[in-house]
Write a protein that holds these residues in place. Sequence first.
Motif, PDB file in Angstrom:
ATOM      1  N   ALA A  76       1.399  34.002  17.956  1.00 37.07           N
ATOM      2  CA  ALA A  76       2.430  33.536  18.888  1.00 37.07           C
ATOM      3  C   ALA A  76       3.469  32.669  18.173  1.00 37.07           C
ATOM      4  N   GLU A  77       3.064  32.012  17.088  1.00 37.96           N
ATOM      5  CA  GLU A  77       4.008  31.163  16.357  1.00 37.96           C
ATOM      6  C   GLU A  77       5.132  31.985  15.737  1.00 37.96           C
ATOM      7  N   VAL A  78       4.837  33.230  15.352  1.00 37.15           N
ATOM      8  CA  VAL A  78       5.875  34.107  14.799  1.00 37.15           C
ATOM      9  C   VAL A  78       6.895  34.429  15.885  1.00 37.15           C
ATOM     10  N   VAL A  79       6.424  34.736  17.076  1.00 39.54           N
ATOM     11  CA  VAL A  79       7.330  35.007  18.194  1.00 39.54           C
ATOM     12  C   VAL A  79       8.127  33.750  18.527  1.00 39.54           C
ATOM     13  N   ALA A  80       7.457  32.613  18.550  1.00 42.62           N
ATOM     14  CA  ALA A  80       8.150  31.346  18.833  1.00 42.62           C
ATOM     15  C   ALA A  80       9.239  31.084  17.797  1.00 42.62           C
ATOM     16  N   ALA A  81       8.932  31.328  16.534  1.00 40.09           N
ATOM     17  CA  ALA A  81       9.929  31.098  15.477  1.00 40.09           C
ATOM     18  C   ALA A  81      11.120  32.031  15.638  1.00 40.09           C
ATOM     19  N   GLU A  82      10.856  33.298  15.972  1.00 35.25           N
ATOM     20  CA  GLU A  82      11.949  34.263  16.181  1.00 35.25           C
ATOM     21  C   GLU A  82      12.809  33.846  17.373  1.00 35.25           C
ATOM     22  N   LEU A  83      12.167  33.462  18.468  1.00 35.76           N
ATOM     23  CA  LEU A  83      12.923  33.026  19.647  1.00 35.76           C
ATOM     24  C   LEU A  83      13.707  31.754  19.345  1.00 35.76           C
ATOM     25  N   ASN A  84      13.106  30.846  18.604  1.00 35.65           N
ATOM     26  CA  ASN A  84      13.795  29.609  18.234  1.00 35.65           C
ATOM     27  C   ASN A  84      15.030  29.908  17.398  1.00 35.65           C
ATOM     28  N   ALA A  85      14.912  30.876  16.494  1.00 36.58           N
ATOM     29  CA  ALA A  85      16.040  31.233  15.619  1.00 36.58           C
ATOM     30  C   ALA A  85      17.233  31.756  16.404  1.00 36.58           C
ATOM     31  N   VAL A  86      16.976  32.320  17.580  1.00 39.55           N
ATOM     32  CA  VAL A  86      18.078  32.853  18.384  1.00 39.55           C
ATOM     33  C   VAL A  86      18.374  31.974  19.607  1.00 39.55           C
ATOM     34  N   GLY A  87      17.808  30.746  19.602  1.00 41.27           N
ATOM     35  CA  GLY A  87      18.107  29.789  20.665  1.00 41.27           C
ATOM     36  C   GLY A  87      17.446  30.085  21.992  1.00 41.27           C
ATOM     37  N   ARG A  88      16.287  30.766  21.974  1.00 39.14           N
ATOM     38  CA  ARG A  88      15.634  31.137  23.233  1.00 39.14           C
ATOM     39  C   ARG A  88      14.161  30.744  23.269  1.00 39.14           C
ATOM     40  N   LEU A  89      13.779  29.666  22.579  1.00 40.89           N
ATOM     41  CA  LEU A  89      12.380  29.262  22.521  1.00 40.89           C
ATOM     42  C   LEU A  89      11.791  29.048  23.904  1.00 40.89           C
ATOM     43  N   ASP A  90      12.604  28.587  24.848  1.00 43.83           N
ATOM     44  CA  ASP A  90      12.114  28.348  26.207  1.00 43.83           C
ATOM     45  C   ASP A  90      11.624  29.621  26.897  1.00 43.83           C
ATOM     46  N   GLU A  91      11.950  30.796  26.363  1.00 47.40           N
ATOM     47  CA  GLU A  91      11.529  32.069  26.951  1.00 47.40           C
ATOM     48  C   GLU A  91      10.158  32.527  26.459  1.00 47.40           C
ATOM     49  N   LEU A  92       9.519  31.762  25.593  1.00 47.99           N
ATOM     50  CA  LEU A  92       8.228  32.157  25.030  1.00 47.99           C
ATOM     51  C   LEU A  92       7.184  32.497  26.095  1.00 47.99           C
ATOM     52  N   PRO A  93       7.002  31.691  27.156  1.00 47.77           N
ATOM     53  CA  PRO A  93       5.983  32.035  28.156  1.00 47.77           C
ATOM     54  C   PRO A  93       6.258  33.352  28.886  1.00 47.77           C
ATOM     55  N   ARG A  94       7.504  33.769  28.911  1.00 46.75           N
ATOM     56  CA  ARG A  94       7.837  35.049  29.552  1.00 46.75           C
ATOM     57  C   ARG A  94       7.340  36.217  28.696  1.00 46.75           C
ATOM     58  N   LEU A  95       7.251  36.004  27.389  1.00 46.03           N
ATOM     59  CA  LEU A  95       6.808  37.074  26.493  1.00 46.03           C
ATOM     60  C   LEU A  95       5.318  36.998  26.173  1.00 46.03           C
ATOM     61  N   ILE A  96       4.787  35.794  26.099  1.00 49.85           N
ATOM     62  CA  ILE A  96       3.360  35.616  25.779  1.00 49.85           C
ATOM     63  C   ILE A  96       2.750  34.730  26.861  1.00 49.85           C
ATOM     64  N   PRO A  97       1.910  35.315  27.714  1.00 48.38           N
ATOM     65  CA  PRO A  97       1.321  34.543  28.810  1.00 48.38           C
ATOM     66  C   PRO A  97       0.601  33.298  28.304  1.00 48.38           C
ATOM     67  N   GLY A  98       0.914  32.167  28.918  1.00 49.51           N
ATOM     68  CA  GLY A  98       0.248  30.919  28.593  1.00 49.51           C
ATOM     69  C   GLY A  98       0.770  30.200  27.362  1.00 49.51           C
ATOM     70  N   ALA A  99       1.681  30.804  26.632  1.00 48.94           N
ATOM     71  CA  ALA A  99       2.218  30.158  25.433  1.00 48.94           C
ATOM     72  C   ALA A  99       3.141  29.010  25.836  1.00 48.94           C
ATOM     73  N   ASP A 100       2.984  27.885  25.181  1.00 50.71           N
ATOM     74  CA  ASP A 100       3.773  26.693  25.489  1.00 50.71           C
ATOM     75  C   ASP A 100       4.714  26.407  24.319  1.00 50.71           C
ATOM     76  N   PRO A 101       6.030  26.497  24.540  1.00 57.73           N
ATOM     77  CA  PRO A 101       6.987  26.239  23.464  1.00 57.73           C
ATOM     78  C   PRO A 101       6.836  24.852  22.842  1.00 57.73           C
ATOM     79  N   GLU A 102       6.329  23.892  23.603  1.00 59.64           N
ATOM     80  CA  GLU A 102       6.191  22.521  23.110  1.00 59.64           C
ATOM     81  C   GLU A 102       5.109  22.381  22.041  1.00 59.64           C
ATOM     82  N   THR A 103       4.222  23.353  21.921  1.00 50.55           N
ATOM     83  CA  THR A 103       3.124  23.238  20.953  1.00 50.55           C
ATOM     84  C   THR A 103       3.544  23.628  19.535  1.00 50.55           C
ATOM     85  N   PHE A 104       4.754  24.130  19.375  1.00 53.35           N
ATOM     86  CA  PHE A 104       5.216  24.572  18.061  1.00 53.35           C
ATOM     87  C   PHE A 104       6.236  23.596  17.505  1.00 53.35           C
ATOM     88  N   ASP A 105       6.076  23.255  16.239  1.00 54.64           N
ATOM     89  CA  ASP A 105       7.016  22.372  15.553  1.00 54.64           C
ATOM     90  C   ASP A 105       7.924  23.264  14.708  1.00 54.64           C
TER      91      ASP A 105
END
Length: 170
Positions: A76-105
């Motif tokens: 999930a961190e790879v997806v979070a990093a990709e979403l962060n790179a495009v300014g959409r980290l807040d959308e992580l739970p929509r793509l990965i159930p239960g994933a919390d964007p706040e848990t990734f640095d």
Amino acid sequence: MALSGVGIGAAATQWRAWTYVPQADLVVARDWYDADDVYLGACESRIAVNELPPGALDDARAYLASIDVEKATFDAEVVAAELNAVGRLDELPRLIPGADPETFDLHHEGGSPNPAFDSDARILHSALMLAIFGGMSESLAVKWPELSTGALTARVQTQCTSDPPDAPDP
């Protein structure tokens, strides 16, 4: 002959020309859905491996055949990093159930590498390809220790149904 895990959408899709990997050794294809089961698109990656010891390509094909691509997991961190790179980290739970964007640095500098190719399907498929290629590398290194030092390299070309039809290859 290429081996693939082909989803329904990917099998029915007409891809653009495969210019970077015209002859694939391995093919990974999957249909993508978000956490609410909304269809995001289909992606296919074609892989042309570089020099391998005799028999290693057959083992790579066997490894891929052993995976249920539709159920394969990825970090999930790879997806979070990709979403962060495009300014959409807040959308992580929509793509990965239960994933919390706040848990990734995560930190990102600069813009998106290619904004035309920031679709959810492509982001998920990129994470899957990293996981599959990493697992395949580890599997091959058991029999061929010389491949354990990162010697397994390949060219990969990915196309997704969510790609803009007129955009150049990423």
